[in-house]
Each structure stands twice: as C-alpha cells, then as structure tokens.
Design an enzyme around this catalytic site. Structure first.
Site, short mmCIF file in Angstrom:
data_model
loop_
_atom_site.label_atom_id
_atom_site.label_comp_id
_atom_site.label_asym_id
_atom_site.label_seq_id
_atom_site.Cartn_x
_atom_site.Cartn_y
_atom_site.Cartn_z
N GLY A 10 46.48 114.04 12.67
CA GLY A 10 47.56 113.55 13.54
C GLY A 10 48.62 112.85 12.71
N GLY A 13 52.24 111.82 13.80
CA GLY A 13 52.41 110.91 14.94
C GLY A 13 52.95 109.56 14.53
N ASP A 35 47.88 118.35 10.98
CA ASP A 35 48.59 118.09 12.24
C ASP A 35 48.89 119.43 12.89
OD1 ASP A 35 50.36 115.38 13.29
OD2 ASP A 35 50.81 117.31 14.20
N ILE A 55 42.37 120.04 14.95
CA ILE A 55 41.11 119.42 14.52
C ILE A 55 39.91 120.12 15.18
CG2 ILE A 55 42.00 117.12 13.94
CD1 ILE A 55 41.14 116.19 16.74
N TYR A 154 40.83 108.82 28.55
CA TYR A 154 41.12 108.40 27.17
C TYR A 154 40.27 107.19 26.79
CZ TYR A 154 44.12 106.27 23.51
OH TYR A 154 44.61 105.69 22.38
N LYS A 158 37.49 107.02 23.84
CA LYS A 158 37.58 106.06 22.72
C LYS A 158 36.29 105.25 22.60
CE LYS A 158 41.59 106.81 20.85
NZ LYS A 158 41.67 107.28 19.47
C1 AKB Z 1 48.23 104.41 25.46
O1 AKB Z 1 49.05 103.83 26.18
O2 AKB Z 1 47.54 105.37 25.82
C2 AKB Z 1 48.01 103.87 24.07
C3 AKB Z 1 46.96 102.82 24.08
C4 AKB Z 1 47.28 101.44 24.42
O3 AKB Z 1 45.86 103.13 23.82
N1 AKB Z 1 49.24 103.40 23.54
#
Ligand code: AKB
Length: 341
Positions: A10, A13, A35, A55, A154, A158
C-alpha cells in the site's frame, strides 16, 4: 555487504508517502514496494524495486521472496472503514486474507535467512466499539484492552489481524516437531485519524477533518458529515510516520505488548472548523450530518491512553492540535495549493 530490504505494501497511500521519504533519507535499507497502482514519479525515484499488483496475489509475493532478502515489512495496504461497509466481503479479503499472506511471506523470509522479520502493522481506533454515547463520554482515555467490540467490518478486521500477528510472533506452529528457524517480530499501533497536508484520504470515516482543511485551502465549500460535537483522536501525519519508524527501531526487549495506542490531540469537529476558519477566514463550512457515518464515529473513543507506547518505546508526538495547524498543516497546505493556482 548487501543492504537489508524493507517491503512496503500500500506504498502509494497516505502513510506510504511520508514513510518512503523518511526511509530513503535514512538510506540504510533498499525499499521494495507493492501497490495496486504505480507510484507517483517523485516517490518511485526513492524505491529500488516497485511491484504493481495485489497483496492477494501469492505468486507475486513468491516472486518478491525469491528475489530479495527481506527483514522488515510495513504492511499498510487496507480498505478503510467507510469503504469496507460498502463491500464487506472484499474488505475481509483485502484486510484479513491480505494480511495473512503478508504474515506468511514474512515467516518464509525469516525461515530462509534465519533472522526475525520485523512486521509493522497499522491498526486503528476502529478496533474499539463504544456501545453508547454515554459510555463514550464517561470512558475517558481508553486503554488497549478496553471496549474492543468494534461495529465495523474494518474494525473487526483490524482487531483480528492484531491477534493473527501475535499468533505468528508467539505461537506459530506450536505443535510442530521441528523448531522453526526464524520468526515474525510483529508490532502494531492503533492509529487515530491521520491528517496529512500532502495527501487527501479516501474511504475512511475520520476523513471529515482532513477534508475540511483541504477544501478550505482550495477555496471549495465543505459540508461536514458529522455533528459539531463529534470527537475522536487525531494525529498529524509526520508523527504517524515517525511513530512507525520509532516502533520499528525499538529493542524487542523493551516491548511489553504487541499493540499500542497512539494519540496526539482529540478535537471535536467544531474545534477543527474553528481552527480552519482562523487560517482561511472566508471558508464556507457547514454540517450536514450523515447519521450512519456519525454512528461509526460515535462508536470510536473520544480519546485513547497511549501511556504504554510512551513508556516502552518513547513515543512522543511533536504536534499538538495548535502546532499541527500552525507549523505543519496550514503552511504546507498553502504551499501545495498556491503552487497549483
Ligand atoms: C478510517 O476512518 O477508516 C481510518 C481509521 C481511523 O481507521 N482513518
């Protein structure tokens, strides 16, 4: 002697920009990037070898493995929180399966040269999930082990990948009869919202703050999608890049945990608006709340406790809210857009 090689995924970015420049200035490592899109020419100049691809493409990772002896990985590639809510399956593929591929890549590297591979992983405040606004208001600065029930794809990705990294670092193939030659030295930070003067983010939910600043500098009107009282922690990009490099360089023995909170300042959206108005008095800024995206911001903590990072590896951001605007964001952004006029 051959220079050690660092791989950055990445790389094109927001974080990659600053990181490549810093690593190139340092000059101690050959930089190899991966990337989806080719790097911008000024950035590509710093790079020994640029791979364009995904990836998720294991044969591409195999090629990098066969050509280079890698001892450090910055795995930055990810789909951010807003984007991930529109394509959760793809987010899982990129954010989780992609990370698994990179961890396997790092493990193979470590086994082939017999030394640990330092693996830097940017996690985020999205790993948290505050159940209500009341809880958010009363929680104070949250610690790494508190409130880890994320509501976004997300955030789930994570949080899980932090644990996956810990597995590779501590328990990889724990039942194997043979001892394993090398290992992944996994180190993660939970970034707050990052604000860069050089690049504009896309696909995140914390994007309202950088969008507000960049729009004002360009003389464009901006409608902020969260309430004026919305509050999460933020950090200026140079401090984010600096933190990754500092954690990468920290002696393993000084690290008491694998994942560290990072904070710098925690303004409300209205604080950001007021600061922007001081620099660009004519800026047209309004609030048109997107209740769904607001819900995501409400689920993230108002601030984080980064005491462990400060104690273990000397994390100390240079920019508080005022300095970030006065010494970094406003002058750099002005130069950037004035040049284009
Ligand atoms: C998002 O807004 O998804 C990111 C974060 C805070 O993880 N910038």
């Amino acid at each position: 002697m051959r220079k050690p090689v660092v791989v950055i995924t990445g790389a094109g970015g927001e974080i990659g920009h600053g990181l490549i420049e810093q690593l190139a200035a340092d000059g101690t490592r050959l930089i190899v990037t991966l990337d989806m899109a080719p790097l911008e020419v000024p950035l590509a100049k710093h790079v020994a070898r640029e791979f364009t691809g995904s990836i998720l493409d294991r044969s591409l990772l195999e090629r990098i493995h066969s050509e280079f002896e890698v001892d450090m990985v910055f795995h930055l590639a990810a789909l951010l929180s807003t984007r991930s809510e529109f394509s959760p399956v793809m987010a899982h593929e990129v954010n989780v399966e992609g990370t698994l591929n990179l961890l396997e890549f790092a493990q193979h590297e470590a086994e082939s040269h017999g030394r640990p591979v330092t693996f830097l992983y940017p996690s985020s405040i999205a790993a948290y999930g505050m159940p209500s606004l009341d809880a958010k208001r009363t929680a104070g600065r949250v610690k790494e082990h508190e409130w880890t029930h994320p509501t976004t794809m997300y955030g789930c990705n994570k949080l899980y990948c932090e644990q996956l990294g810990e597995y590779y670092a501590r328990h990889y193939k724990q039942l194997s009869a043979e001892s394993i030659a090398g290992r992944v030295d996994f180190r993660a930070v939970r970034f707050p919202g990052l604000i860069s003067a050089i690049t504009v983010p896309s696909g995140g939910t914390s994007d309202y703050a950088p969008e507000m600043i960049h729009a004002a500098a360009k003389g464009e009107p901006y409608a902020c999608f969260v309430r004026p009282d919305a509050q999460i922690p933020f950090m200026a990009m140079p401090d984010g890049v600096g933190a990754l490099l500092k954690l990468a360089a920290a002696p393993r023995a000084s690290l008491t945990q694998t994942t560290y909170n990072l904070g710098a300042f925690a303004p409300t959206a209205d604080d950001v608006r007021r600061e922007v108005l001081q620099a660009f008095p004519g800026a047209q800024m309004s609030f048109i709340v997107d209740t769904k995206r607001q819900g995501i911001i409400d689920s993230w903590p108002a601030d984080v406790d980064d005491g462990a990072a400060r104690k273990d590896w000397g994390f100390a951001p240079e920019f508080d809210f005022e300095r970030a605007f006065r010494d970094y964001l406003i002058p750099t952004i002005r130069r950037r857009y004035d040049r284009n006029r």
